[in-house]
Scaffold this motif. Structure first.
Motif, PDB file in Angstrom:
ATOM      1  N   GLY A 174      -1.889  -2.701  -8.588  1.00  0.00           N
ATOM      2  CA  GLY A 174      -1.754  -1.336  -8.087  1.00  0.00           C
ATOM      3  C   GLY A 174      -1.031  -0.488  -9.119  1.00  0.00           C
ATOM      4  N   THR A 221     -13.805   5.857 -12.414  1.00  0.00           N
ATOM      5  CA  THR A 221     -13.264   6.372 -11.158  1.00  0.00           C
ATOM      6  C   THR A 221     -13.548   5.478  -9.956  1.00  0.00           C
ATOM      7  OG1 THR A 221     -15.218   7.800 -10.963  1.00  0.00           O
ATOM      8  CG2 THR A 221     -13.207   8.793 -11.852  1.00  0.00           C
ATOM      9  N   GLU A 222     -14.429   4.492 -10.116  1.00  0.00           N
ATOM     10  CA  GLU A 222     -14.642   3.529  -9.036  1.00  0.00           C
ATOM     11  C   GLU A 222     -13.520   2.501  -8.981  1.00  0.00           C
ATOM     12  OE1 GLU A 222     -18.477   1.784  -9.301  1.00  0.00           O
ATOM     13  OE2 GLU A 222     -19.556   3.686  -9.054  1.00  0.00           O
ATOM     14  N   ASN A 223     -12.723   2.437 -10.039  1.00  0.00           N
ATOM     15  CA  ASN A 223     -11.551   1.565 -10.065  1.00  0.00           C
ATOM     16  C   ASN A 223     -10.365   2.366  -9.531  1.00  0.00           C
ATOM     17  OD1 ASN A 223      -9.032   0.486 -11.109  1.00  0.00           O
ATOM     18  ND2 ASN A 223     -10.260  -0.892 -12.370  1.00  0.00           N
ATOM     19  N   PRO A 224      -9.762   1.958  -8.420  1.00  0.00           N
ATOM     20  CA  PRO A 224      -8.702   2.770  -7.807  1.00  0.00           C
ATOM     21  C   PRO A 224      -7.498   2.991  -8.719  1.00  0.00           C
ATOM     22  CG  PRO A 224      -8.876   0.607  -6.750  1.00  0.00           C
ATOM     23  CD  PRO A 224     -10.069   0.755  -7.635  1.00  0.00           C
ATOM     24  N   GLU A 278      -8.616   5.554 -11.294  1.00  0.00           N
ATOM     25  CA  GLU A 278      -8.788   6.831 -10.598  1.00  0.00           C
ATOM     26  C   GLU A 278      -7.442   7.513 -10.393  1.00  0.00           C
ATOM     27  OE1 GLU A 278     -11.194   8.609  -6.747  1.00  0.00           O
ATOM     28  OE2 GLU A 278     -10.556   6.512  -6.735  1.00  0.00           O
ATOM     29  N   SER A 279      -6.419   6.727 -10.038  1.00  0.00           N
ATOM     30  CA  SER A 279      -5.073   7.280  -9.850  1.00  0.00           C
ATOM     31  C   SER A 279      -4.505   7.808 -11.165  1.00  0.00           C
ATOM     32  CB  SER A 279      -4.135   6.214  -9.281  1.00  0.00           C
ATOM     33  OG  SER A 279      -4.549   5.794  -8.005  1.00  0.00           O
ATOM     34  N   GLU A 314       0.811  -1.219   0.000  1.00  0.00           N
ATOM     35  CA  GLU A 314       0.000   0.000   0.000  1.00  0.00           C
ATOM     36  C   GLU A 314       0.846   1.272   0.000  1.00  0.00           C
ATOM     37  OE1 GLU A 314      -3.077  -0.366  -0.601  1.00  0.00           O
ATOM     38  OE2 GLU A 314      -2.925  -2.549  -0.382  1.00  0.00           O
TER      39      GLU A 314
END
Length: 392
Positions: free
Chosen positions: A295, A362-365, A368-369, A164
């Motif tokens: 990620g 935008t619901e997908n992190p 969104e990043s 993270e």
């Protein structure tokens, strides 16, 4: 007898008029020659459905689609451009390559059609500007995002890294590479046969070291690509290469191989554009890709570098209009970039560029990043191999 002759004459006249009607209808058919590079099954099927829907609404239009792999597309496009016979619509990344086509009179200026509601619909105005110059526009963007580092959180955790809290600086990144190697994990997936995936590394290092000004100086010939930031970028890249962080035989691997290494979880990181997650999904039988472990983080900052930490290398795909394209091709391009089609495309692989569509991703992190990095960039640099003229 006379009635028979009259009936025969009427029938002959009717058939003649019918034939003329058929011929006239055939003469009114407009064909749009459209080239794109979306070879994976889901994306190709999406584009076919878009074309089919448009043709259903416009029975006089016939859209002929040519699908080509990226490198094959570039090679074939050069051939038809040299012959002065461009497709009506074709894949484009904007920038110097497209502007050279404009200088040669090979693309159509669609500024009159674009002006107003269509132009204002684009949320990524900086992307739109790369498809135009000096008040003229030759195409529009379809998807636009940022190149960054996709990483496998499970492999990070396996190497004792905090999944993270990915690296923020170059030193932290090098330390992560070392930790992954110590855990027996290939740190970075790369396939350099086609060269463009590897150029991301050098360009990003140059952006971090020299910032926007170094590029502008080199581009405007007040400096050069042999100036200090670009030389330093090569030195930093050599530092990374000397660590042997890539898969065996990476110089002979293609981009598809590079993505496959990631999907098979045989490497922990990949420096790639926003299309990568969609490519991963296309390579898995259930279409899940790496969504459960994926990620993303921006390219690491180099302490002491002249670049702004928010500076981004990126771009996307769009479509340009050939010089001989009919008006229907421009109308179809407008249809392609409608909110409805952008939202549908975002469900599969794209980062939208029009207002009213971004909420799909935008619901997908991860996405969104990427959108946050794209929208907040102090300096947004298009891929060198597309912004710069081919001779460079």
């Amino acid at each position: 007898m006379r009635k028979t002759r009259i009936l025969s004459a009427v029938l002959v006249l009717a058939f003649a008029l019918l034939s003329l009607g058929i011929a006239s209808a055939q003469d009114d058919t407009v064909t749009i020659d459209w080239w794109h590079i979306n070879t994976n099954e889901n994306e190709a099927a999406f584009w076919q459905s878009v074309a089919d829907a448009y043709m259903e609404e416009h029975p006089n239009v016939n859209i002929e689609i040519t699908i080509l792999e990226n490198e094959a597309f570039k090679s074939r496009l050069v051939t038809v451009m040299q012959a002065g016979d461009p497709p009506d619509l074709f894949q484009s990344w904007g920038g110097g390559v497209l502007w050279q086509f404009a200088d040669a009179g090979l693309v159509r200026n669609i500024a009159p059609e674009l002006e107003g509601e269509w132009r204002d619909s684009f949320s990524a105005q900086s992307a739109l500007e790369l498809f135009g110059r000096n008040g003229e526009y030759y195409g529009v963007p379809w998807t636009w995002g940022a190149v960054g580092i996709f990483y496998n959180k499970a492999l990070f955790e396996q190497a004792g890294l905090d999944p993270e809290n990915p690296p923020e600086t170059w030193d932290e990144f090098i330390a992560a590479v070392e930790a992954l190697q110590e855990a027996g994990i290939t740190p970075i997936s790369l396939g350099e046969r086609e060269k463009w995936p590897g150029h991301f590394w050098w360009v990003y290092l140059a952006i971090r070291l020299g910032g926007e000004q170094a590029f502008l100086d080199a581009y405007n010939r007040t400096g050069s690509f042999a100036s200090e930031p670009f030389i330093q970028a090569g030195e930093y890249l050599k530092q990374l290469i000397d660590m042997n962080p890539f898969p065996d035989g990476y110089l002979g691997l293609g981009y598809g191989d590079q993505a496959t290494v990631m999907v098979n979880q045989e490497a922990a990181m990949e420096l790639m554009g926003q299309w990568a997650p969609g490519f991963y999904r296309a390579l898995t039988e259930d279409g899940s890709g790496l969504d459960e472990v994926l990620g993303w983080f921006p390219f690491p900052v180099i302490e002491g570098g002249e670049g702004n930490p928010s500076d981004v290398l990126g771009g996307g795909d769009g479509f340009a209009v050939g010089i001989n394209a009919p008006d229907e091709a421009v109308d179809f391009l407008r249809y392609i970039t409608s909110v409805e089609n952008q939202r549908a495309g975002a469900e599969i692989w794209i980062v939208p560029v029009v207002n009213g569509a971004e909420d799909v991703v935008t619901e997908n992190p991860v996405m969104e990043s990427i959108i946050e990095a794209r929208n907040n960039a102090e300096y947004f640099q298009l891929y060198y191999d597309q912004f710069l003229p081919p001779a460079v």
